[in-house]
Design an enzyme around this catalytic site. Structure first.
Site, short mmCIF file in Angstrom:
data_model
loop_
_atom_site.label_atom_id
_atom_site.label_comp_id
_atom_site.label_asym_id
_atom_site.label_seq_id
_atom_site.Cartn_x
_atom_site.Cartn_y
_atom_site.Cartn_z
N PHE A 1 -41.76 -74.22 36.58
CA PHE A 1 -40.62 -75.30 34.70
C PHE A 1 -39.73 -74.76 34.57
O PHE A 1 -39.58 -73.55 34.16
CB PHE A 1 -41.51 -75.69 33.95
CG PHE A 1 -41.09 -75.98 32.52
CD1 PHE A 1 -41.38 -77.01 31.76
CD2 PHE A 1 -41.08 -74.99 31.96
CE1 PHE A 1 -40.93 -77.41 30.64
CE2 PHE A 1 -40.13 -75.87 30.71
CZ PHE A 1 -39.87 -77.04 30.04
N GLU A 2 -37.77 -74.93 34.28
CA GLU A 2 -36.79 -75.36 33.52
C GLU A 2 -35.96 -76.30 32.90
O GLU A 2 -36.33 -77.04 33.48
CB GLU A 2 -36.42 -74.38 34.70
CG GLU A 2 -36.88 -72.84 35.32
CD GLU A 2 -35.73 -72.65 36.11
OE1 GLU A 2 -35.16 -71.17 37.03
OE2 GLU A 2 -35.05 -73.39 36.77
N ILE A 3 -36.01 -75.99 31.64
CA ILE A 3 -35.02 -76.86 31.12
C ILE A 3 -33.69 -75.80 30.75
O ILE A 3 -34.01 -74.41 30.27
CB ILE A 3 -35.14 -77.17 29.95
CG1 ILE A 3 -36.53 -77.88 30.44
CG2 ILE A 3 -34.30 -78.03 29.01
CD1 ILE A 3 -37.09 -78.46 29.05
#
Length: 400
Positions: A286-288
């Site tokens: 998960f990355e933004i």
């Protein structure tokens, strides 16, 4: 006759009155602004808090950790996309992930989605994914030079490393494709032709879950608050997979002191001021994040320095510690964000927001007992400590 006429006139008048009431109610309900749950419940409105509206659904972020201002209420969508690395065989696992993202977030915003594969996507993959996405899907094939051994790698040496790791039963230790994936995610996904159209990305893996509603634009929140990288889970890396990664990092720091920013997150990465690595990293499935940062000279120099050292193949360097070390050294502390309110699962770890009110307001369906944040193997407490942030109420009950 007269009485019949009177009844008819009364009927007409009541009908007109009823229609007017219905029109008034529907008109007023569609035009009145969205009111956050805490205001409806009688909580005072913070000064300077912009009202959200039903057209953009961009309001106050439920995560108020660190006293950040809210995302701007109005304005156009960000130049952003979801991005997924997947094989054709992943279709039903990624379909599940898409539904999670669409139902909890993207049905309100309709952001695009970029799918990347080292092989051409088949018709079934495209047909199923396109039917689920509210934005525009794009499908790209990874160039061979981004998914292969670079010329400077000694193939025989790399093979012996894989054989040794297999005997020691190190996870993915004997996998060639996993190493290509880690190198690709570390240095190439943001350089793909389709990705060059965007400024922001949100990485989505097959078979993930989002447990809570996301009622604001997370991309816009990142931009408004000058964030460049974000996470929901952090933990310690397998020591056996990165024995010389920190040595390569220290060599980079010595050769490129101009890229090491002041007020960085070295305290998250090291317990002794940088002499050694404590193995903490943000879980990168998960990355933004900001694509312009990944395409910057600082990050490019960092990746190419690591790539020349060969640790993606002579060891089994993962993209998570690579991204995390880069964020920790090349970004200021305040440019990295923890999304407490984005509840997330990727086997085997869960991030379930700490705080009962947050979970209820966001219609979460995760079990708080499964929250990994405050367990002994998590590094999230360290992130809070180096940033001088107060841990959310109730974290003590989730430490065991």
């Amino acid at each position: 006759m007269a009485s019949g006429t009177a009844r008819y006139l009364r009927y007409v008048l009541f009908t007109i009155f009823g229609l007017a009431v219905v029109y008034f109610i529907s008109s007023s309900s569609s035009s009145r602004p969205f009111v956050p749950a805490d205001i409806l419940n009688g909580a005072p409105v913070k000064a300077g808090t912009p009202a959200a509206d039903t057209t953009s659904s961009v309001g106050v972020t439920p995560s108020d950790l660190g006293g950040l201002p809210p995302a701007t209420a109005d304005g156009p969508r960000m130049n952003a996309t979801f991005v997924t690395l997947a094989r054709n065989s992943d279709i039903w696992e990624i379909a599940r992930s898409i539904r999670q993202v669409e139902d909890r977030f993207n049905r309100k915003y309709h952001y695009d989605w970029v799918f990347l594969n080292d092989k051409p996507f088949d018709a079934t993959f495209k047909k199923v994914t396109a039917s689920l996405i509210s934005g525009t899907p794009h499908y790209g094939e990874i160039p061979k030079e981004h998914w292969s051994f670079p010329e400077h790698i000694d193939q025989d040496k790399a093979r012996k490393v894989r054989e040794d790791m297999a005997q020691r039963k190190i996870i993915y230790g004997d996998s060639v494709s996993y190493r290509h994936m880690c190198r690709f995610e570390s240095g190439f996904f943001f350089r793909q032709e389709l990705m060059l159209n965007y400024e922001w990305y949100w990485r989505v893996e097959p078979s993930i879950e989002l447990y809570c509603d996301i009622d604001y634009d997370a991309f816009k929140f990142m931009a408004d608050n000058k964030k460049k990288y974000s996470f929901v889970l952090s933990l310690y890396e397998y020591v056996e997979t990165i024995p010389t990664l920190w040595d390569s990092t220290k060599k980079f720091m010595k050769n490129h002191p101009e890229h090491i920013v002041e007020d960085n997150s070295m305290g998250f990465l090291s317990d002794d001021g940088g002499d050694s690595y404590n193995h903490c990293h943000f879980w990168s499935n998960f990355e933004i994040g900001n694509l312009d940062w990944l395409r910057s000279q600082a990050y490019t120099d960092f990746f190419e320095s690591l790539d020349q050292d060969g640790g993606f193949f002579y060891e089994r360097w993962g993209d998570a510690p690579v991204h995390s070390i880069a964020a920790g050294l090349l970004l200021k502390k305040e440019e990295v964000h923890f999304f407490n309110d984005i509840a997330y699962y990727h086997v085997p770890f869960t991030h379930c927001p700490t705080g009962e009110k947050t979970r209820l307001d966001l219609k979460c369906h995760c079990n708080p007992k499964d929250n990994f944040d405050w367990k002994g193997y998590s590094c999230t407490s360290r992130f809070f400590e180096i940033n001088g942030m107060d841990k959310p109420e109730g974290y003590e009950n989730q430490q065991d």
